[in-house]
Motif scaffolding. Structure first.
Motif, PDB file in Angstrom:
ATOM      1  N   ASP A 282       2.111  31.917  80.030  1.00  0.00           N
ATOM      2  CA  ASP A 282       3.210  32.797  79.635  1.00  0.00           C
ATOM      3  C   ASP A 282       2.841  33.736  78.497  1.00  0.00           C
ATOM      4  O   ASP A 282       3.716  34.370  77.896  1.00  0.00           O
ATOM      5  N   ASN A 283       1.551  33.834  78.186  1.00  0.00           N
ATOM      6  CA  ASN A 283       1.114  34.774  77.152  1.00  0.00           C
ATOM      7  C   ASN A 283      -0.207  35.397  77.574  1.00  0.00           C
ATOM      8  O   ASN A 283      -0.819  34.990  78.553  1.00  0.00           O
ATOM      9  N   GLY A 284      -0.636  36.401  76.791  1.00  0.00           N
ATOM     10  CA  GLY A 284      -1.816  37.162  77.165  1.00  0.00           C
ATOM     11  C   GLY A 284      -3.137  36.593  76.711  1.00  0.00           C
ATOM     12  O   GLY A 284      -4.195  37.136  77.049  1.00  0.00           O
ATOM     13  N   GLY A 285      -3.110  35.521  75.911  1.00  0.00           N
ATOM     14  CA  GLY A 285      -4.354  34.855  75.543  1.00  0.00           C
ATOM     15  C   GLY A 285      -5.181  35.572  74.499  1.00  0.00           C
ATOM     16  O   GLY A 285      -6.368  35.269  74.342  1.00  0.00           O
ATOM     17  N   MET A 286      -4.590  36.517  73.768  1.00  0.00           N
ATOM     18  CA  MET A 286      -5.292  37.186  72.679  1.00  0.00           C
ATOM     19  C   MET A 286      -4.407  37.103  71.445  1.00  0.00           C
ATOM     20  O   MET A 286      -3.227  37.437  71.503  1.00  0.00           O
ATOM     21  N   VAL A 287      -4.961  36.593  70.340  1.00  0.00           N
ATOM     22  CA  VAL A 287      -4.138  36.363  69.154  1.00  0.00           C
ATOM     23  C   VAL A 287      -4.789  36.976  67.922  1.00  0.00           C
ATOM     24  O   VAL A 287      -6.010  37.102  67.823  1.00  0.00           O
ATOM     25  N   LEU A 288      -3.919  37.345  66.995  1.00  0.00           N
ATOM     26  CA  LEU A 288      -4.351  37.793  65.672  1.00  0.00           C
ATOM     27  C   LEU A 288      -4.390  36.590  64.748  1.00  0.00           C
ATOM     28  O   LEU A 288      -3.426  35.820  64.675  1.00  0.00           O
ATOM     29  N   VAL A 289      -5.524  36.377  64.070  1.00  0.00           N
ATOM     30  CA  VAL A 289      -5.617  35.333  63.054  1.00  0.00           C
ATOM     31  C   VAL A 289      -5.900  36.007  61.726  1.00  0.00           C
ATOM     32  O   VAL A 289      -6.620  37.012  61.656  1.00  0.00           O
ATOM     33  N   GLN A 290      -5.328  35.444  60.647  1.00  0.00           N
ATOM     34  CA  GLN A 290      -5.480  36.080  59.346  1.00  0.00           C
ATOM     35  C   GLN A 290      -5.298  35.060  58.239  1.00  0.00           C
ATOM     36  O   GLN A 290      -4.720  33.998  58.423  1.00  0.00           O
ATOM     37  N   GLY A 291      -5.805  35.403  57.082  1.00  0.00           N
ATOM     38  CA  GLY A 291      -5.732  34.525  55.922  1.00  0.00           C
ATOM     39  C   GLY A 291      -6.656  35.060  54.849  1.00  0.00           C
ATOM     40  O   GLY A 291      -6.937  36.265  54.779  1.00  0.00           O
ATOM     41  N   ASN A 292      -7.182  34.151  54.038  1.00  0.00           N
ATOM     42  CA  ASN A 292      -8.015  34.611  52.927  1.00  0.00           C
ATOM     43  C   ASN A 292      -9.408  35.057  53.354  1.00  0.00           C
ATOM     44  O   ASN A 292     -10.206  35.492  52.523  1.00  0.00           O
ATOM     45  N   LEU A 293      -9.691  35.000  54.673  1.00  0.00           N
ATOM     46  CA  LEU A 293     -10.941  35.541  55.177  1.00  0.00           C
ATOM     47  C   LEU A 293     -10.761  36.923  55.815  1.00  0.00           C
ATOM     48  O   LEU A 293     -11.736  37.534  56.259  1.00  0.00           O
ATOM     49  N   GLY A 294      -9.524  37.424  55.840  1.00  0.00           N
ATOM     50  CA  GLY A 294      -9.257  38.730  56.424  1.00  0.00           C
ATOM     51  C   GLY A 294      -8.445  38.598  57.699  1.00  0.00           C
ATOM     52  O   GLY A 294      -7.786  37.582  57.950  1.00  0.00           O
ATOM     53  N   ARG A 295      -8.499  39.629  58.531  1.00  0.00           N
ATOM     54  CA  ARG A 295      -7.789  39.672  59.811  1.00  0.00           C
ATOM     55  C   ARG A 295      -8.818  39.737  60.927  1.00  0.00           C
ATOM     56  O   ARG A 295      -9.825  40.440  60.817  1.00  0.00           O
ATOM     57  N   ALA A 296      -8.563  39.014  62.011  1.00  0.00           N
ATOM     58  CA  ALA A 296      -9.526  38.957  63.109  1.00  0.00           C
ATOM     59  C   ALA A 296      -8.794  38.753  64.424  1.00  0.00           C
ATOM     60  O   ALA A 296      -7.605  38.409  64.463  1.00  0.00           O
ATOM     61  N   ILE A 297      -9.530  38.940  65.505  1.00  0.00           N
ATOM     62  CA  ILE A 297      -9.015  38.777  66.863  1.00  0.00           C
ATOM     63  C   ILE A 297      -9.649  37.535  67.487  1.00  0.00           C
ATOM     64  O   ILE A 297     -10.843  37.283  67.315  1.00  0.00           O
ATOM     65  N   MET A 298      -8.854  36.776  68.203  1.00  0.00           N
ATOM     66  CA  MET A 298      -9.362  35.668  69.012  1.00  0.00           C
ATOM     67  C   MET A 298      -8.881  35.830  70.447  1.00  0.00           C
ATOM     68  O   MET A 298      -7.710  36.129  70.684  1.00  0.00           O
ATOM     69  N   LYS A 299      -9.782  35.632  71.375  1.00  0.00           N
ATOM     70  CA  LYS A 299      -9.420  35.581  72.787  1.00  0.00           C
ATOM     71  C   LYS A 299      -9.503  34.127  73.228  1.00  0.00           C
ATOM     72  O   LYS A 299     -10.578  33.532  73.193  1.00  0.00           O
ATOM     73  N   ILE A 300      -8.369  33.556  73.602  1.00  0.00           N
ATOM     74  CA  ILE A 300      -8.328  32.128  73.901  1.00  0.00           C
ATOM     75  C   ILE A 300      -7.990  31.848  75.364  1.00  0.00           C
ATOM     76  O   ILE A 300      -7.758  30.700  75.742  1.00  0.00           O
TER      77      ILE A 300
END
Length: 639
Positions: A419-437
């Motif tokens: 029910d989702n596209g399988g690509m998420v934004l992750v972020q925190g004290n290391l910056g912002r990044a993309i994950m494809k899950i």
């Protein structure tokens, strides 16, 4: 079907965010349209140069300003299997143009490199920036300003985004993208991946590896897995820049040639001399960009498009960011299972229903904008079609199949794989990044383990081969951003990381580089922004720091006390050796001027307002309508 509220909300936000730069872009487009092509105003010497080598009949036509002249901009070379078929396309296009009273000229070629060849090699450090070089090359080809429309011949990773960026800088010209299609299916992607992993373990010889690879990549056409090249093709379909269903018809077939000829006919039709003027800058707008992101998620497309779609939008004065990708991914269901997100290839996808099926399902579910311009006019519903060869040898279109031909590959929106596209934004004290899950098993969506830092992929592979990585860890691959070394893909690390995961270790990767359109089963937080050379916090990580990569909550964190974190100095590395050799010296200007990854790693600016008032169209006072507005465009096209 009413538009999904999240799609509507994201679209409205993009429109508001882009208001000034989009208005500036449309004003530039309008100024170029009013000025018109120079063919009718060229001096005799200039015009003679432009038509000197043309056949006599075409030369006579070109002297008439009312005859459409179609530019051919091609990425042909015969080293790339995907681009080799373009060798004979100009002949097909020129003959087809004459059939409708137009002419076509080969305006220019653009470079096209293969990431499959350069993976893990120094040449990969030119790859991302080749996109902007391609855009520049396309602009050079069109700069003679003698054309009324253009056909853009390209397929692969940076080539289609580069061509589209170049085309949008000539946004007053109608443009159609002409693909070459995928090669026929070879051995399965699952078999290919297994051989690669065996070779990484030392269990297969180089001869066995080469035999497996050549059985997979075996003929003319694009690679058949759903990486960046084939994601490009799906996005061109969804944005209405292809003739419907053109993406995945194999090369060297009568239907492929019929589609190419039909593209030339349509280019003449949508030129200003034709009856259906439709400039490419009016097709690529905020809604079509949202549609592209939706299609990317629905089909499990390449993470590279979190850079490329941003850059394409930027060229049209549209500002998007990774929040837009993330929010849309949460509501767009996954409709396909194509490798690396499944075992099928794009030929199986086409046989099951193809792009027309996906577009219809997304429209029917209220997940895409139907009210957009395309090369066929207004309305994306016109692209819910599949091409066939008619009895006269010309292409005909039928409605996309109402039911999937194989629900293990393609499903309706009412029964998705996820029910989702399988690509998420992750972020925190290391910056912002993309994950494809989409290909990562749920048990690997969260990894918390000690960091091991590496300043190159070679350092990582050396440690792997020496047996130093048989443990839980998060590989932090640093100094891989656009300013550092051009942001190469790190796909050559996939077999080693996959073997470690299969051996029972908790492993993940965090990098300011790219992974690949073929990213697979190992969790990877990629495109970390800002990169270290822009002050990004990835340079504060030390070996042994506990890193948490959490796709479920969107966390990307070094679990280090705040005071310790604040006391650290930024890591450094000698990058000079990576800036020399294999042509990398020539790309210094790209590294120096690249925008951050989240801004597309682009080297060109957003459109800025033109300094003078531009008349809108003949016979209408500039106070009557907003410069470059949709009302103005509709007035002119209906006039």
């Amino acid at each position: 079907m009413a538009l999904h509220p999240v799609v509507e909300q994201v679209t409205k936000r993009i429109i508001q965010r882009s208001r000034a730069s989009r208005a500036a872009y449309l004003a530039h487009l309008e100024a170029a349209r009013i000025q018109g092509v120079q063919r009718g105003a060229l001096g005799c010497t200039n015009l003679a140069h432009a038509i000197a080598a043309f056949p006599v009949n075409d030369k006579l036509k070109l002297r008439e300003a009312k005859v459409p002249s179609i530019a051919i901009v091609s990425s042909y070379n015969d080293m790339l299997s995907a681009h080799q078929p373009f060798e004979y396309y100009p002949r097909v296009i020129k003959e087809a143009a004459r059939e409708v009273g137009a002419v076509a000229q080969f305006a220019g070629g653009v470079p096209a490199m293969c990431d499959g060849v350069t993976q893990g090699q120094p040449g990969m450090e030119l790859s991302l920036f080749s996109r902007d070089a391609i855009a520049m090359a396309a602009a050079i080809g069109l700069s003679h300003n003698t054309f009324d429309a253009a056909l853009y011949l390209g397929i692969c990773d940076k080539i289609v985004p580069g061509l589209l960026i170049g085309a949008l800088h000539f946004g007053h010209l109608p443009g159609i993208f002409v693909p070459g299609g995928p090669m026929t299916s070879g051995i399965s992607n699952k078999q290919k991946a297994a051989i690669r992993q065996r070779y990484a373990k030392g269990e297969a010889t180089r001869e066995e590896l080469l035999e497996g690879e050549t059985a997979s990549y075996h003929g003319a056409g694009t690679c058949t897995f759903y990486g960046t090249a084939n994601s490009n093709q799906m996005l061109m379909e969804m944005m209405g820049l292809h003739l419907p269903g053109a993406a995945f018809i194999t090369p060297g077939t009568p239907l492929r040639d019929a589609l190419t000829a039909a593209a030339a006919h349509q280019a003449a039709s949508i030129s200003q001399q034709g009856s259906n003027y439709m400039p490419i800058g009016r097709i690529v707008d905020e809604k079509s960009i949202v549609n592209a992101i939706v299609a990317l998620h629905a089909t499990g497309g390449s993470t590279n498009h979190t850079l490329h779609v941003v850059a394409i939008a930027r060229a049209a004065g549209i500002v998007i960011d990774w929040n837009d990708f993330d929010e849309l991914s949460k509501v767009v269901p996954s409709l396909t299972r194509i490798y690396p997100n499944g075992e099928a290839d794009v030929n199986h996808f086409q046989a099951a229903g193809g792009p027309g099926f996906v577009i219809r399902e997304l429209l029917d579910a209220g997940l895409a904008h139907e009210d957009v311009n395309t090369i066929l006019g207004h309305g994306l519903r016109n692209h819910c079609k599949e091409p066939f060869l008619g009895e006269d040898g010309k292409v005909v279109w039928r409605d996309a199949t109402p039911h999937s031909g194989d629900d293990s590959v393609l499903r309706p929106a009412t029964n998705p794989f996820r029910d989702n596209g399988g690509m998420v934004l992750v972020q925190g004290n290391l910056g912002r990044a993309i994950m494809k899950i989409s290909a990562v098993k749920p048990e690997y969506h969260v990894v918390e383990a000690p960091a091991l830092t590496f300043d190159s992929q070679e350092d990582f592979l050396r440690a792997y081969k020496e047996g130093q990585l048989n443990r839980d860890f998060v590989a932090v691959i640093r100094f891989q951003g656009p300013r550092a070394n051009g942001m190469p893909e790190l796909h050559s690390l996939t077999p080693a990381l996959s073997n470690l995961q299969d051996a029972g270790f908790k492993v993940a990767m965090v990098t300011d580089g790219r992974m690949s359109g073929a990213s697979g089963k190992v969790p990877a937080a990629i495109h970390v922004s800002p990169e270290i050379l822009a002050g990004g916090p990835l340079g504060l990580v030390r070996d042994g720091d506990i890193i948490r990569v959490d796709a479920s909550t969107g966390a990307l964190e070094a679990l280090v006390p705040d005071d310790v974190w604040a006391s650290r100095s930024m890591a450094s590395a000698d990058l000079s050796k990576g800036h020399i050799g294999m042509g990398r010296e020539l790309f210094a200007m790209f590294r120096t001027h690249s925008s951050p990854a989240e801004q597309g790693a682009a080297t060109f600016p957003l459109p800025s307002p033109i300094p003078t008032t531009v008349p809108l169209h003949d016979g209408v006072d500039s106070n009557e309508v907003v410069p470059g507005s949709d009302e103005d465009f509709l007035f002119r096209t209906q006039k």
